[in-house]
Every structure is written in structure tokens, then in C-alpha cells.
Design a protein around this motif. Structure first.
Motif, short mmCIF file in Angstrom:
data_model
loop_
_atom_site.label_atom_id
_atom_site.label_comp_id
_atom_site.label_asym_id
_atom_site.label_seq_id
_atom_site.Cartn_x
_atom_site.Cartn_y
_atom_site.Cartn_z
N LYS A 135 -8.40 3.52 3.31
CA LYS A 135 -7.81 3.05 4.56
C LYS A 135 -8.82 2.33 5.45
O LYS A 135 -8.44 1.44 6.21
CB LYS A 135 -7.22 4.24 5.33
CG LYS A 135 -5.97 4.82 4.68
CD LYS A 135 -4.83 3.82 4.66
CE LYS A 135 -3.56 4.43 4.11
NZ LYS A 135 -2.45 3.45 4.08
N VAL A 164 -0.47 -7.57 8.54
CA VAL A 164 0.08 -6.29 8.09
C VAL A 164 1.47 -6.08 8.67
O VAL A 164 1.72 -6.34 9.85
CB VAL A 164 -0.86 -5.13 8.52
CG1 VAL A 164 -0.19 -3.78 8.32
CG2 VAL A 164 -2.17 -5.20 7.75
N TYR A 185 -3.28 2.19 8.88
CA TYR A 185 -4.14 1.07 8.49
C TYR A 185 -5.23 0.95 9.54
O TYR A 185 -4.95 0.88 10.75
CB TYR A 185 -3.33 -0.22 8.38
CG TYR A 185 -4.17 -1.40 7.93
CD1 TYR A 185 -4.62 -1.47 6.61
CD2 TYR A 185 -4.52 -2.41 8.81
CE1 TYR A 185 -5.40 -2.55 6.19
CE2 TYR A 185 -5.29 -3.49 8.39
CZ TYR A 185 -5.73 -3.56 7.08
OH TYR A 185 -6.51 -4.60 6.67
N THR A 221 -1.84 1.59 14.46
CA THR A 221 -1.34 0.69 13.42
C THR A 221 -0.19 -0.16 13.93
O THR A 221 -0.18 -1.39 13.74
CB THR A 221 -0.89 1.50 12.19
OG1 THR A 221 -1.98 2.30 11.72
CG2 THR A 221 -0.43 0.58 11.07
N THR A 231 4.33 -2.79 8.62
CA THR A 231 4.40 -1.38 8.27
C THR A 231 5.80 -0.83 8.54
O THR A 231 6.70 -1.56 8.95
CB THR A 231 3.32 -0.58 9.02
OG1 THR A 231 3.25 0.74 8.47
CG2 THR A 231 3.61 -0.50 10.50
N LEU A 268 -8.83 -1.10 1.11
CA LEU A 268 -7.54 -1.79 1.15
C LEU A 268 -7.69 -3.22 1.63
O LEU A 268 -7.14 -4.16 1.04
CB LEU A 268 -6.56 -1.01 2.04
CG LEU A 268 -5.20 -1.68 2.30
CD1 LEU A 268 -4.49 -2.04 1.00
CD2 LEU A 268 -4.31 -0.76 3.14
N SER A 313 -0.02 -4.39 14.21
CA SER A 313 0.71 -4.98 13.08
C SER A 313 1.52 -6.20 13.51
O SER A 313 1.87 -6.35 14.69
CB SER A 313 1.64 -3.94 12.46
OG SER A 313 0.91 -2.88 11.88
N ASP A 353 0.85 -1.19 0.00
CA ASP A 353 0.00 0.00 0.00
C ASP A 353 0.88 1.24 0.00
O ASP A 353 1.46 1.62 1.03
CB ASP A 353 -0.92 0.01 1.23
CG ASP A 353 -1.69 1.31 1.36
OD1 ASP A 353 -1.90 1.98 0.33
OD2 ASP A 353 -2.07 1.65 2.50
N VAL A 383 2.22 -1.85 4.53
CA VAL A 383 1.63 -0.51 4.55
C VAL A 383 2.76 0.51 4.71
O VAL A 383 3.39 0.57 5.77
CB VAL A 383 0.60 -0.37 5.68
CG1 VAL A 383 0.05 1.06 5.74
CG2 VAL A 383 -0.55 -1.37 5.47
#
Length: 377
Positions: free
Chosen positions: A71, A103, A94, A140, A105, A75, A144, A6, A89
Motif C-alpha cells: 500500500k 485512483v 491507498y 483515500t 476506489t 502498488l 481519489s 488492486d 482500489v
């Protein structure tokens, strides 16, 4: 493995550099029979991503409403529809872990975690924006699977305020291996007022970048008789900070004899800036990494740098450091470096040799391998 990336909201110069170099350095040896779905801003840099069979570019409209919808809902749906094993991400935002939870990031913005630096914007919409972003980033990070940091300093700052239940890794940025000139360092006596020694600061213009303090220091050198100039390169920034900078330029150099503010340089042409400069100065007090420093090292340019934030934890004794709040400190370090071509030559040669084997291909391998390590967990 199927990875979603993303990058719809990646718009800053440092973020765009990371995006392009990470993706363009992926190859079949690394990806194997996997695939990468790359979601990009429809009006952004998608044409600079190299076409490869294992990459599918998906363009997304990046207006305000579109970003919120992306978001909060789209996604996660896209990731499930593409059968992604994991999503990377790239802006640390997120908001739909309930629909898709795998996820990873990356932290590329330290300002929300540096309140002292954030308060340089005083009470403003920008301050409120970054306070809100701090909450979003923490939301986030805490949910994650993994988080990539760009320096030990940034990692330590962020981990103090997270639940620390996610895996994390530090992966430094690299610099693009451009065709930089290998210039010999000359004595300052070889320069004069028709051939100035060019000090350059590559950065956006923000309150925590301290451009005006550098102008004061370079002006002091000129008062001492040194034939130096100061070039500011950056095509973005805070409007109030830009106005203050332009006012300072008019005050210190009303005839524009020695200060240049270059705010329309294309990053594609950044090699020419490095080839023309004699010394890099970097006076920021809030950085996750500082890509211009690594680029200057690769260009064999002498560097003096702020002793605050993440730079010393990344570059150690590779740089000459000063107190960015003290004009006298900046002047002292500038004088020490400018007056000694031997010192400059030793620094540039040592730094280039120490970093020449760590390019973006290494960053891409380390990043992809970290993301891949969560598949199947």
C-alpha cells in the motif's frame, strides 16, 4: 485503456463476491483493446477468476508486512511499470498518491462511519481498528478521482465527512443468477413439528447483526404454537459475538431441535441454502448493501428486514421491515408474513420481476464505464 485493479486485501465474503462478479463479467465488447492487470492475494480466490486474454493476474503475498509495503510503495510502482492509466482500489486504502495519483476506489465498509454501531464493540482493539480505518478511508477518498458507493444511504453518510471534491456514483450490487427453485408459497398449516417452516439469516456474526434478538422472536413464535425453525448461516464473525450466540442457542434450544448454526458453508453451495429456506430475515443495523437480500429476491424468497441503515434506501417497498431492537416488532412482522401465503407470493413475484434484468453484467458495465470516464482527464 490499461486498468490496474488492486484486490490484494479483499477477503470479506461481500468483497470477494463483488471482485469475482465484476471481473468475470468483463468482456471484449466492454474492454476493447484495453487490458486489466489484476493484483490478487496469492493465497486467495485467484483460481475463481476466469482466464481471458485481456486480464493478467498478478499474485501478491498478503502477510502484514507485505500489505504495508504494497500500500505504501509497491502498488504505485507496479501501476507505473504496467503503464496503467488508472487504478481501481477495491478496499479504499491507498497511501502513495505522490507516486501515482489516478485512483478510483469503492466504499464497501460502512462501520467506520457509523459510530453508534461501532461502539457496540465497546472499548476494544476492534473499535480502535475501525477508527483508524476511518482516517485511512477518508485520506483515500479525499485524494481519489472518483468513489463508488453501493447505496444512497452509504453515500450520504460518507460525504458528510469528506471534502466532496471527487466524483461519485451509486452502483448497487446485483445477485448471481443461480438455478434457484421457484417454490409455491404454502399456508403455515401445511407445516408441523416434523416439517418446520425454515427462517434463515445469512450473515457473519457481529454485534450489529442482532442474531440473539431474532432468536428471542422466533422462540416467541414457537411458544405461540407455530412450527418454525431458525437457521444461521455464516462462517465468520466476532469471537465474543459468536460466544454469546452459542450461549443463547444453548439457553433457548438446549436439545438443538429448532436452531441450527451453520458456520462452515461454502459460498459455492449457497444456492442449496436458498432452495431449502422458506423465509429470509436480515436484522443488521449497519450495511453498505446486503448481498443476501438481493440473492433472496433472485431466489424468490420472502424477506423481512431491519428498518435501519441502507436497506430501505436500496430496496424500498420490496421488503417487510421491522425494528431490529424490538422483539415485539420482529414477532409482529413475522406473524404478518408467515400467516399469509398470498402476501408472500405477491412479494416474491413482484421483487423477482423488478430485479431480474439487473445482474452482475450490468454492475460490471457500470463500474468499468465509471473508471474509464477518468482516463484522459
Amino acid at each position: 485503456m490499461i486498468i490496474g485493479v488492486d484486490a490484494v486485501s479483499v477477503v470479506s465474503s461481500g468483497g470477494l463476491t463483488y471482485l469475482k462478479e465484476f471481473v468475470n463479467n468483463l468482456d471484449t465488447d466492454l474492454v476493447g483493446d484495453g487490458h486489466v492487470f489484476l493484483w490478487l492475494d496469492a493465497g486467495g480466490v485467484h483460481d475463481e477468476i476466469v482466464e481471458r486474454p485481456f486480464i493478467t493476474k498478478v499474485l501478491v503475498k498478503n502477510n502484514t508486512f507485505g500489505r504495508i509495503l504494497w500500500k505504501t510503495k509497491r502498488l504505485a510502482l507496479e501501476a507505473r511499470n504496467k503503464k496503467c492509466n488508472i487504478v481501481f482500489v477495491m478496499d479504499a486504502i491507498y497511501l502513495n498518491f505522490g507516486a501515482f495519483e489516478n485512483v478510483v476506489t469503492i466504499n464497501q465498509n460502512l462501520l467506520p462511519f457509523e459510530f453508534r454501531e461501532l461502539l457496540r464493540y465497546k472499548f476494544s482493539m476492534i473499535t480502535l481498528k475501525f477508527i483508524f480505518l476511518r482516517w485511512i478511508f477518508l485520506y483515500t477518498f479525499n485524494r481519489s478521482k472518483g468513489v463508488i458507493f453501493l447505496s444512497e444511504y452509504a453515500k450520504n453518510k460518507v460525504l458528510k465527512v469528506t471534502n466532496n471534491k471527487f466524483r461519485h456514483i451509486v452502483i448497487h450490487h446485483a445477485s448471481k443468477q443461480n438455478d434457484f427453485l421457484n417454490k409455491r408459497e404454502l399456508s403455515i398449516s401445511k407445516y408441523n413439528h416434523s416439517k418446520l417452516y425454515d427462517i434463515v439469516y445469512i450473515s457473519s456474526v457481529e454485534p450489529y447483526k442482532h442474531h440473539i434478538r431474532v432468536i428471542e422472536a422466533v422462540s416467541s413464535l414457537r411458544e405461540k404454537g407455530f412450527p418454525v425453525s431458525f437457521r444461521i448461516v455464516g462462517n465468520s464473525g466476532n469471537r465474543k459475538s459468536i460466544n454469546l450466540l452459542e450461549k443463547a442457542i444453548r439457553r433457548f434450544d438446549p436439545m438443538r431441535d429448532w436452531i441450527v448454526y451453520d458456520n462452515d458453508i461454502d459460498y459455492k453451495n449457497i444456492s442449496s441454502v436458498y432452495n431449502e429456506m422458506n423465509l429470509m430475515i436480515f436484522s443488521s443495523t449497519c450495511e453498505t448493501f446486503g448481498i443476501p437480500i438481493s440473492e433472496a429476491i433472485n431466489a424468490r424468497i420472502p424477506i423481512i428486514c431491519s428498518n435501519r441503515s441502507s436497506m430501505s434506501s436500496i430496496f424500498g417497498d420490496k421488503l417487510f421491515y421491522f425494528d431490529p431492537f424490538s422483539k415485539e416488532s420482529i414477532v409482529d412482522v413475522l406473524l404478518n408474513v408467515i400467516k399469509s401465503p398470498n402476501l408472500r407470493q405477491i412479494q416474491t413475484k413482484r421483487n423477482y420481476e423488478s430485479m431480474k434484468d439487473y445482474g452482475w453484467d450490468r454492475v460490471s458495465i457500470d463500474t468499468y464505464s465509471f473508471i474509464d470516464s477518468f482516463v484522459g482527464e
